[in-house]
Design a protein around this motif. Structure first.
Motif, mmCIF file in Angstrom:
data_model
loop_
_atom_site.group_PDB
_atom_site.id
_atom_site.type_symbol
_atom_site.label_atom_id
_atom_site.label_comp_id
_atom_site.label_asym_id
_atom_site.label_seq_id
_atom_site.Cartn_x
_atom_site.Cartn_y
_atom_site.Cartn_z
ATOM 1 N N GLY A 167 12.813 76.802 62.114
ATOM 2 C CA GLY A 167 12.153 77.356 63.178
ATOM 3 C C GLY A 167 11.879 76.522 64.231
ATOM 4 O O GLY A 167 12.498 75.517 64.474
ATOM 5 N N PHE A 168 11.440 77.246 65.213
ATOM 6 C CA PHE A 168 10.981 76.603 66.563
ATOM 7 C C PHE A 168 9.263 76.647 66.705
ATOM 8 O O PHE A 168 8.724 77.650 66.655
ATOM 9 C CB PHE A 168 11.590 77.230 68.014
ATOM 10 C CG PHE A 168 13.152 77.336 67.509
ATOM 11 C CD1 PHE A 168 13.938 76.442 68.316
ATOM 12 C CD2 PHE A 168 13.809 78.279 66.822
ATOM 13 C CE1 PHE A 168 15.308 76.060 68.057
ATOM 14 C CE2 PHE A 168 15.197 78.207 66.854
ATOM 15 C CZ PHE A 168 16.063 77.250 67.257
ATOM 16 N N ASN A 169 8.894 75.548 67.326
ATOM 17 C CA ASN A 169 7.541 75.617 67.505
ATOM 18 C C ASN A 169 7.236 76.159 68.834
ATOM 19 O O ASN A 169 8.093 76.791 69.486
ATOM 20 C CB ASN A 169 6.974 74.009 67.302
ATOM 21 C CG ASN A 169 7.307 73.133 68.425
ATOM 22 O OD1 ASN A 169 7.885 73.473 69.598
ATOM 23 N ND2 ASN A 169 7.204 71.838 68.270
ATOM 24 N N ASP A 170 5.837 76.241 69.108
ATOM 25 C CA ASP A 170 5.619 76.783 70.545
ATOM 26 C C ASP A 170 6.027 76.126 71.712
ATOM 27 O O ASP A 170 5.671 76.991 72.746
ATOM 28 C CB ASP A 170 4.112 77.231 70.527
ATOM 29 C CG ASP A 170 3.127 75.922 70.539
ATOM 30 O OD1 ASP A 170 3.864 74.806 70.422
ATOM 31 O OD2 ASP A 170 1.940 75.937 70.163
ATOM 32 N N ARG A 171 6.351 75.094 71.710
ATOM 33 C CA ARG A 171 6.965 74.321 72.750
ATOM 34 C C ARG A 171 8.653 74.518 72.721
ATOM 35 O O ARG A 171 9.410 73.864 73.509
ATOM 36 C CB ARG A 171 6.758 72.737 72.726
ATOM 37 C CG ARG A 171 5.493 72.495 72.939
ATOM 38 C CD ARG A 171 5.006 71.214 72.923
ATOM 39 N NE ARG A 171 5.221 70.552 71.695
ATOM 40 C CZ ARG A 171 5.823 69.464 71.257
ATOM 41 N NH1 ARG A 171 6.290 68.952 72.149
ATOM 42 N NH2 ARG A 171 6.058 69.134 70.152
ATOM 43 N N GLY A 172 9.291 75.465 71.767
ATOM 44 C CA GLY A 172 10.416 75.434 71.756
ATOM 45 C C GLY A 172 11.431 74.444 71.090
ATOM 46 O O GLY A 172 12.703 74.423 71.245
ATOM 47 N N ILE A 173 10.716 73.704 70.531
ATOM 48 C CA ILE A 173 11.380 72.320 69.685
ATOM 49 C C ILE A 173 11.782 72.820 68.362
ATOM 50 O O ILE A 173 11.098 73.144 67.648
ATOM 51 C CB ILE A 173 10.401 71.074 69.703
ATOM 52 C CG1 ILE A 173 10.115 70.733 71.063
ATOM 53 C CG2 ILE A 173 10.937 69.903 68.903
ATOM 54 C CD1 ILE A 173 11.261 70.229 71.785
ATOM 55 N N LEU A 174 13.077 72.534 67.838
ATOM 56 C CA LEU A 174 13.606 73.086 66.493
ATOM 57 C C LEU A 174 12.749 71.986 65.394
ATOM 58 O O LEU A 174 12.761 70.756 65.637
ATOM 59 C CB LEU A 174 14.843 72.685 66.556
ATOM 60 C CG LEU A 174 15.581 73.241 65.327
ATOM 61 C CD1 LEU A 174 17.016 73.893 65.726
ATOM 62 C CD2 LEU A 174 15.972 72.308 64.289
ATOM 63 N N GLU A 175 12.297 72.709 64.442
ATOM 64 C CA GLU A 175 11.814 72.040 63.132
ATOM 65 C C GLU A 175 12.302 72.399 62.040
ATOM 66 O O GLU A 175 12.547 73.411 61.852
ATOM 67 C CB GLU A 175 10.187 72.323 63.317
ATOM 68 C CG GLU A 175 9.323 71.625 64.577
ATOM 69 C CD GLU A 175 7.776 71.814 64.711
ATOM 70 O OE1 GLU A 175 7.107 71.366 65.210
ATOM 71 O OE2 GLU A 175 7.603 72.961 63.878
ATOM 72 N N ILE A 176 12.355 71.519 61.128
ATOM 73 C CA ILE A 176 12.638 71.666 59.571
ATOM 74 C C ILE A 176 11.349 71.787 58.954
ATOM 75 O O ILE A 176 10.404 70.786 58.792
ATOM 76 C CB ILE A 176 13.274 70.768 59.020
ATOM 77 C CG1 ILE A 176 14.603 70.618 59.965
ATOM 78 C CG2 ILE A 176 13.985 71.314 57.545
ATOM 79 C CD1 ILE A 176 15.535 71.829 60.092
ATOM 80 N N ARG A 177 10.931 72.879 58.389
ATOM 81 C CA ARG A 177 9.505 72.945 57.855
ATOM 82 C C ARG A 177 9.715 72.755 56.363
ATOM 83 O O ARG A 177 10.536 73.610 55.542
ATOM 84 C CB ARG A 177 8.918 74.272 58.090
ATOM 85 C CG ARG A 177 8.647 74.454 59.557
ATOM 86 C CD ARG A 177 8.438 75.902 60.338
ATOM 87 N NE ARG A 177 8.386 75.924 61.602
ATOM 88 C CZ ARG A 177 8.737 77.067 62.128
ATOM 89 N NH1 ARG A 177 8.939 78.217 61.615
ATOM 90 N NH2 ARG A 177 8.497 77.242 63.651
ATOM 91 N N ILE A 178 8.818 72.171 55.551
ATOM 92 C CA ILE A 178 8.528 72.057 54.193
ATOM 93 C C ILE A 178 7.311 72.042 53.904
ATOM 94 O O ILE A 178 6.363 71.112 54.367
ATOM 95 C CB ILE A 178 9.583 70.847 53.715
ATOM 96 C CG1 ILE A 178 9.197 70.643 52.028
ATOM 97 C CG2 ILE A 178 9.117 69.532 54.472
ATOM 98 C CD1 ILE A 178 10.455 69.782 51.658
ATOM 99 N N SER A 179 6.713 72.945 52.914
ATOM 100 C CA SER A 179 5.367 72.986 52.850
ATOM 101 C C SER A 179 4.426 73.045 53.945
ATOM 102 O O SER A 179 4.808 74.001 55.081
ATOM 103 C CB SER A 179 4.794 71.687 51.930
ATOM 104 O OG SER A 179 5.590 71.794 50.564
ATOM 105 N N ASP A 180 3.656 72.142 54.055
ATOM 106 C CA ASP A 180 2.615 72.098 55.298
ATOM 107 C C ASP A 180 3.214 71.114 56.608
ATOM 108 O O ASP A 180 2.531 70.813 57.333
ATOM 109 C CB ASP A 180 1.336 71.971 55.156
ATOM 110 C CG ASP A 180 0.801 70.594 54.296
ATOM 111 O OD1 ASP A 180 2.073 70.054 53.809
ATOM 112 O OD2 ASP A 180 0.003 70.375 54.051
ATOM 113 N N ARG A 181 4.456 70.489 56.210
ATOM 114 C CA ARG A 181 5.012 69.536 57.128
ATOM 115 C C ARG A 181 6.103 70.118 58.101
ATOM 116 O O ARG A 181 6.694 71.054 57.471
ATOM 117 C CB ARG A 181 5.115 68.336 56.432
ATOM 118 C CG ARG A 181 4.317 67.442 55.644
ATOM 119 C CD ARG A 181 4.836 66.273 55.142
ATOM 120 N NE ARG A 181 5.778 66.647 54.098
ATOM 121 C CZ ARG A 181 6.944 65.758 54.046
ATOM 122 N NH1 ARG A 181 7.200 64.844 55.382
ATOM 123 N NH2 ARG A 181 7.981 66.068 53.112
#
Length: 454
Positions: free
Chosen positions: A351-365
Motif C-alpha cells: 500500500g501507500f502511506n499518506d505521503r505517497g510512499i510505497l510500504e509493505i505492511r505486515i501486522s502493525d509494522r
C-alpha cells in the motif's frame, strides 16, 4: 513490436534452431544445454543491438523476424573468419566489423572494460550507418536474465526522483537496481493518480456541492397538492440509496452529508408511506384521524417535492464522480490486488502511506520494499514494470530467462496468469524448465531438445 521467428545455424553446439513465436505467449523449453538462454541472448544481441554480445555468442548465422506497426522486418548477423556482419532486410547499408582480439591483461574487469570500449568506438564510428540507425530506432524488448543477484539491502529510503525509472530497458544487472526503479514507478503512478483524483474532486465541489447539499426541512402548508406517483416513489427510494454513496471529497464525508439530509428524507419517506399508492385525493373526507394523517402527509410530500429534482441531480453527479474516480484508480487498485495475491500467504500486503510512499505492511509494522526477499522482489519488479513502465509497454515484448528462479511452486503456478493480467497487450517469451510455469499452456511450448538431438 511482435517477434515472429528466430533462426540460427551453429548456435553454440546446435546445428540449426528454428523457433516460431506465438502472438501472446511462448515458452522456450528443453533440457539443460539445449540453448534456451542462447536463443534469448541472440534475440537481444540483434535487436538492442549489442555488438559485444554478438561477439560473445558462438554462431554462424542468427536472425530474428519481427514486426513493428504491422510491417515485418528481418535482422541477421553473420560471423565468419573473425568478423561479424549485421544487416536488416531492405536496408542497403550492412555494418561489418572485426571481432575484438583479447590483449594480455591480468585483471578480468580491465579486460572487459577494454572490450566494452572497443565496441563503443565501433558504434560511434558507424553512428550514421543505416542498419544501426534503424535498429536503434525500434522498440527494444524488455529482458530479465538469470543474473538476479540481490546486492545488499538499503533500509534508508531514498528521495523519489520522477522519471528516472522510465528508461529503454526495465532491468539493471542487479535486482536491487531494478527494485529501486520499480519503487519509483509505483510511487510515481500513485502520485499521478492522487493528482488526477484531486482535480476531479475540485471539479465536483465547484459544480455541485454547495448548491445541492443543503436541503430545507419541509413544513406543512396549504394549497393545491398531488399524491406521489409511482415514479415519485421510485425516485425518492433512489435518493435514499444514492445519498449513502456520497463520496469523501475535500474533507467532507458521507456521514457529513447524511447528517444534514437524512432527517429530511426520513420524514418525507415516512409521510409517503402513509399515502396509499392508489389514493384518490378527491375522495378524502378529512373527518377522521386517519384522513388527518394522510392530509398532513400530503402537505409534507408536496412541500418537499420541488427538492426531489435537486436530490436526483445530486445522485447523478455523485454516480458520475464515483465512476470517474474508479477509472482513475483502476491501475493502482489492480496492481495492488495482483501483488497481494503473492504476498498474502506470508502475512504481507502492499500500500501507500499518506505521503505517497510505497510500504509493505505486515501486522502493525511497515517495511520498505528493499526488505523483501529475492523472490518477492522479483515479483514486485516484474508486475510493477508491466503495469507502469512506459518503455515496457511501448516495446510490446517481455522476455524472461528462467522465471521460476527464487519462486515457490505455488507462485510459479500463478505467475503467467498474473503477468497476462498485469499487461495483456504484451507478448511474453519465457525460457523455463518448470512445468508449474507452463501448466495448461503446453501448446505454447517450443522444445529445443529436438534441435540438440539433430
Amino acid at each position: 513490436m511482435r517477434l515472429e521467428a528466430f533462426r540460427a545455424t551453429a548456435l553454440n553446439h546446435l546445428a540449426t534452431v528454428d523457433v516460431a513465436f506465438d502472438e501472446s505467449l511462448t515458452f522456450i523449453t528443453g533440457i539443460n544445454g539445449t540453448g534456451k538462454t542462447s536463443v534469448l541472448n541472440g534475440i537481444m544481441a540483434l535487436l538492442t543491438p549489442s555488438l559485444s554480445l554478438l561477439d560473445d555468442l558462438s554462431f554462424s548465422t542468427i536472425e530474428v523476424r519481427f514486426s513493428v506497426d504491422g510491417k515485418s522486418h528481418t535482422v541477421k548477423a553473420l560471423k565468419s573468419s573473425g568478423s561479424i556482419t549485421l544487416s536488416v532486410a531492405g536496408v542497403s547499408d550492412p555494418v561489418s566489423f572485426a571481432q575484438y582480439t583479447p590483449v594480455d591483461e591480468d585483471d578480468f574487469f580491465d579486460a572487459q572494460d577494454t572490450k566494452s570500449h572497443y565496441y563503443q568506438e565501433i558504434s560511434s564510428e558507424n553512428a550514421g550507418n543505416r542498419t544501426l540507425r534503424f535498429l536503434n530506432s525500434i522498440p527494444t524488448p524488455v529482458f530479465l536474465g538469470i543474473d538476479r543477484r540481490y546486492r545488499g539491502v538499503s533500509r534508508k529510503r531514498r528521495t523519489r526522483t520522477r522519471g528516472s525509472a522510465r528508461g529503454r530497458l526495465a532491468f539493471g544487472t542487479a535486482l536491487i537496481n531494478s527494485l529501486n526503479q520499480a519503487i519509483e514507478l509505483a510511487e510515481g503512478e500513485f502520485a499521478e493518480t492522487q493528482a488526477s483524483r484531486g482535480r476531479l474532486s475540485r471539479d465536483f465541489v465547484r459544480d455541485l456541492l454547495l448548491e445541492l447539499i443543503d436541503v430545507p426541512l419541509p413544513s406543512p402548508s396549504f394549497g393545491g397538492f398531488d399524491a406521489p406517483s409511482p415514479g415519485d416513489r421510485k425516485q425518492l427510494s433512489e435518493a435514499f440509496n444514492s445519498i449513502r454513496r456520497f463520496p469523501k471529497v475535500e474533507g467532507i464525508t458521507a456521514n457529513d452529508v447524511t447528517t444534514r439530509v437524512q432527517p429530511t428524507l426520513s420524514k418525507v419517506n415516512d409521510a409517503v408511506k402513509l399515502i396509499p399508492e392508489d389514493f384518490d385525493i378527491s375522495k378524502i373526507a378529512s373527518n377522521t384521524p386517519e384522513d388527518h394523517r394522510v392530509i398532513e402527509a400530503l402537505l409534507i410530500w408536496n412541500s418537499f417535492k420541488p427538492n426531489l429534482g435537486r436530490i436526483a441531480g445530486l445522485s447523478r453527479l455523485v454516480a458520475d464522480y464515483n465512476k470517474r474516480v474508479a477509472g482513475v484508480e483502476t491501475s493502482i487498485s489492480s496492481y495492488v490486488n495482483l501483488l497481494d495475491k503473492f504476498l498474502t500467504d506470508s502475512g504481507k500486503s502492499i500500500g501507500f502511506n499518506d505521503r505517497g510512499i510505497l510500504e509493505i505492511r505486515i501486522s502493525d509494522r511497515a517495511l520498505v520494499p528493499e526488505e523483501l526477499s529475492s523472490g518477492e522482489a522479483q515479483i514486485f519488479v516484474l508486475l510493477t514494470h508491466l503495469s507502469f513502465n512506459e518503455a515496457a509497454q511501448a516495446a510490446g515484448v517481455f522476455i524472461i530467462d528462467e522465471p521460476e528462479l527464487s519462486l515457490h511452486v505455488q507462485w510459479q503456478e500463478i505467475l503467467v496468469s498474473s503477468l497476462l493480467k498485469a499487461n495483456p497487450s504484451i507478448q511474453y517469451i519465457l525460457a523455463t524448465h518448470s512445468p508449474s510455469i507452463i501448466l495448461d499452456n503446453i501448446e505454447n511450448a517450443k522444445d529445443l531438445t529436438k534441435f540438440a538431438r539433430a
